[in-house]
Design a protein around this motif. Structure first.
Motif, mmCIF file in Angstrom:
data_model
loop_
_atom_site.group_PDB
_atom_site.id
_atom_site.type_symbol
_atom_site.label_atom_id
_atom_site.label_comp_id
_atom_site.label_asym_id
_atom_site.label_seq_id
_atom_site.Cartn_x
_atom_site.Cartn_y
_atom_site.Cartn_z
ATOM 1 N N ILE B 48 62.580 34.268 33.591
ATOM 2 C CA ILE B 48 62.662 33.593 34.888
ATOM 3 C C ILE B 48 61.281 33.644 35.536
ATOM 4 O O ILE B 48 60.438 34.450 35.150
ATOM 5 C CB ILE B 48 63.705 34.241 35.831
ATOM 6 N N THR B 49 61.070 32.761 36.507
ATOM 7 C CA THR B 49 59.760 32.646 37.132
ATOM 8 C C THR B 49 59.763 33.427 38.435
ATOM 9 O O THR B 49 60.347 32.983 39.418
ATOM 10 C CB THR B 49 59.429 31.159 37.382
ATOM 11 N N ILE B 50 59.130 34.622 38.417
ATOM 12 C CA ILE B 50 59.148 35.413 39.644
ATOM 13 C C ILE B 50 57.762 35.646 40.215
ATOM 14 O O ILE B 50 57.621 35.926 41.385
ATOM 15 C CB ILE B 50 59.875 36.765 39.468
ATOM 16 N N ASN B 52 55.365 33.318 40.157
ATOM 17 C CA ASN B 52 54.721 32.027 40.312
ATOM 18 C C ASN B 52 55.674 31.058 41.009
ATOM 19 O O ASN B 52 56.846 31.357 41.175
ATOM 20 C CB ASN B 52 54.333 31.485 38.924
#
Lengths: 260, 260
Positions: B48-50, B52
């Motif tokens: 998951i994107t955390i 950015n």
């Protein structure tokens, strides 16, 4: 007796405080080799780099301990350590962390720390992911040092069952002493996401993923309970995702669909 | 009767042939909303994107069907679909794919396709990842269309147990007709990695991750066997990674470590 070979990785990057402590503790136990990401890789889950290239550079940040920083994910680090850096030498133990932040409950799926450990288990090596439930980059690790040492020695001594890696989480430093270790299951909890919508200087929309951890699990046999009650939680994790109890149920519905 | 709401995602990106077919099939079954990556996200596992930001743009590539391309991972796509795009509407079904390439056995861990499905299951929605065991971007999907339709309708009709998502893999198009469906377990196989070392124009070393899939599983109750024998494999997958059988074993060793 020959010293055990211990591979160390993490997901906060090779300069994080947590991995420095882990390298220090492991150096008292065995021969250490470090292969860790060259920058933060939190939340990378079990990602691997297949559409892009990888960099790997030797570094002397651990003074005398062979260490490499890799541009890839934690899972990449373990793969390149095993198949390139260590060549034919198989580590006796893979340890990952110590993560700055919790990897309890569902977070195990998103965790880069645990993906390094699970990758170790896939490669047939005993493996442990260590996480401290404190997100601060300057977190206080003093209360967990002896537990990390003891858990690593126990796993080296007794091994782990095939296909299993340990997810070890530590409570943050509190006034009270840690109460001991609870081997337990992953709590049934989840992240309740929110998307924080913003606009860049050009007026174009972007988002930050945010949210809160919500725990509806009332049990006392899970990792969230253990941490809340000042125990070290140890969850044995497997990479066989099959819900074996469902196979028979589903087959009865579907085995007769044959003529499509 | 109201049409079921079906969320479609994938990991090959929103322009892949596999998702076009999946959208087409699902449009005959229900009301479709697409949220898929704006480029390839293969091998992203449950990332998951955390650290950015995320972009999300509406697109009309599916003519009349609401569709959004997202800069994030497949898991991000499902999260932003549920919590931002669909707001309070909960999909009746989440489908991901159809992946260009196999997601059998251990590949389920690295699979972006399955991470979208598992994210759906975490959010309490019935979810299916579809993969065709053919990596070609122009793969022939003609033999699997009716199976995808039937499996989706069956899951909409009967639901799935809580905490379970389906990992459906299809054999590549062969001369022989598909033999039917096997509900089975994840095969015990792994990737035998190799790192292909090269040097860039500046003389700096880089690597490509490569390797071969090695299957030592002799059973006939697993997904590799099913695909090799021209069956559709269906593996029920869970996101509780706890190796429950190990919890008691380990506790007997560790519950007395209390005074560190």
């Amino acid at each position: 007796m020959e010293k055990p070979l211990i591979l160390v990785s993490n997901d906060d990057g090779i300069t994080a405080k947590g991995i420095r402590l882990l390298v220090e503790i492991m150096s008292n136990i065995g021969e250490v080799v470090v292969v860790a990401p060259d920058g933060p890789q939190s939340g990378m889950g079990h990602a691997i780099t297949i559409g892009n290239t990888l960099r790997l550079e030797e570094t002397d940040i651990f003074k005398g301990i062979p260490a490499y920083e890799c541009s890839g994910t934690p899972a990449d680090c373990v793969k390149i350590a095993k198949h390139f850096v260590l060549k034919d030498r198989k580590p006796d133990l893979v340890v990952s962390g110590i993560n700055h932040g919790s990897n309890t409950s569902i977070s195990v799926l998103y965790s880069g720390t645990m993906s390094a450990a699970i990758e170790g288990a896939i490669e047939g090596m005993p493996a442990i992911g260590f996480s401290l439930c404190d997100y601060s980059s300057d977190a206080d690790f003093s209360h967990i040092r002896d537990y990390v040492d003891r858990i690593a020695r126990m796993v080296l001594d007794k091994g782990l069952s095939k296909g299993v890696a340990l997810n070890v989480n530590f409570p943050p430093k509190r006034n009270e002493k840690l109460k001991g270790i609870k081997v337990c299951r992953q709590a049934r909890a989840k992240w309740q996401e929110e998307f924080d919508q913003r606009f860049d200087p050009n007026g174009r929309r972007y988002f930050w993923l945010a949210g809160n951890f919500v725990n509806h699990d009332q049990g006392e046999d899970n990792d969230e309970w253990a941490i809340a009650n000042n125990y070290v939680s140890v969850v044995p994790c497997q990479f066989d995702l099959t819900a074996h109890h469902e196979v028979v149920n589903l087959n009865s519905d579907w085995e007769n669909i044959v003529d499509l």
